[in-house]
Design a protein around this motif. Structure first.
Motif, mmCIF file in Angstrom:
data_model
loop_
_atom_site.group_PDB
_atom_site.id
_atom_site.type_symbol
_atom_site.label_atom_id
_atom_site.label_comp_id
_atom_site.label_asym_id
_atom_site.label_seq_id
_atom_site.Cartn_x
_atom_site.Cartn_y
_atom_site.Cartn_z
ATOM 1 N N CYS A 39 0.460 4.854 -7.926
ATOM 2 C CA CYS A 39 -0.295 6.038 -8.552
ATOM 3 C C CYS A 39 0.564 7.486 -8.433
ATOM 4 O O CYS A 39 1.567 7.485 -7.194
ATOM 5 C CB CYS A 39 -1.669 6.086 -7.982
ATOM 6 N N HIS A 45 -8.568 3.564 -1.186
ATOM 7 C CA HIS A 45 -7.630 3.922 -2.216
ATOM 8 C C HIS A 45 -7.810 2.748 -3.257
ATOM 9 O O HIS A 45 -7.584 1.880 -3.126
ATOM 10 C CB HIS A 45 -6.157 3.928 -1.805
ATOM 11 N N ARG A 94 0.751 -1.159 -0.148
ATOM 12 C CA ARG A 94 0.064 0.188 0.127
ATOM 13 C C ARG A 94 0.877 1.281 0.077
ATOM 14 O O ARG A 94 0.661 2.425 -0.689
ATOM 15 C CB ARG A 94 -0.902 -0.090 1.235
ATOM 16 N N CYS A 110 2.520 2.166 -3.363
ATOM 17 C CA CYS A 110 1.256 2.229 -4.396
ATOM 18 C C CYS A 110 1.823 3.150 -5.387
ATOM 19 O O CYS A 110 2.411 4.262 -5.246
ATOM 20 C CB CYS A 110 0.125 2.943 -3.622
ATOM 21 N N CYS A 140 0.366 8.747 -4.827
ATOM 22 C CA CYS A 140 1.257 8.162 -3.643
ATOM 23 C C CYS A 140 2.751 8.487 -3.956
ATOM 24 O O CYS A 140 3.541 8.507 -3.138
ATOM 25 C CB CYS A 140 0.956 6.734 -3.480
HETATM 26 ZN ZN ZN Z 1 -2.007 5.481 -4.760
#
Ligand code: ZN
Ligand code: ZN
Length: 117
Positions: free
Chosen positions: A42, A89, A37, A40, A45
């Motif tokens: 993305c 998320h 996590r 992540c 993040c």
């Molecule tokens: Zn993310």
């Protein structure tokens, strides 16, 4: 090691806080959900486009300070998965190649995949 390797088995173990992948070349990866996590991929993040690719594998080897569970996984094409986390998320698209590079096993921890630009 072939980074085009695809998983032959993927298993979410929420009760153990683990995510397991067995790769088609026989390699096995066991990720902590916390580390996954926190890594992540993305944009949000990773702190913006300039930071894309700066993952921290040491996060797989720390005591989790937060509890995360996987609620759902979407297959994205044949190269990635989108993980829906218990904190709501879900913008992270984890490419198989990235996951393979993130493998926190002893052997793979010695490799520095993310330090080269
Ligand atoms: Zn993310
Ligand atoms: Zn490994």
């Amino acid at each position: 090691m072939n980074l085009n390797t695809k998983p032959s088995e993927v298993e979410v173990r929420n009760s153990d806080g683990e995510f397991y992948i067995k790769w088609s070349d026989g390699h096995e990866s066991l990720y902590s959900l916390f580390g996954l996590r926190k890594n992540c991929p993305c944009v949000e993040c990773r702190g913006g486009h300039g930071q894309m690719g700066s993952f921290d594998k040491s996060l797989f080897h720390v005591n989790p300070t937060q509890h995360f569970e996987v609620e759902n996984i979407d297959q994205v094409g044949n190269h990635a998965i989108r993980i829906h986390w218990s904190d709501g998320h879900s913008s992270g698209m984890y490419q198989w190649e990235t996951l393979r590079k993130l493998c926190p096993c002893e052997e793979c921890m010695k490799r520095e995949f993310f330090n080269t630009q």
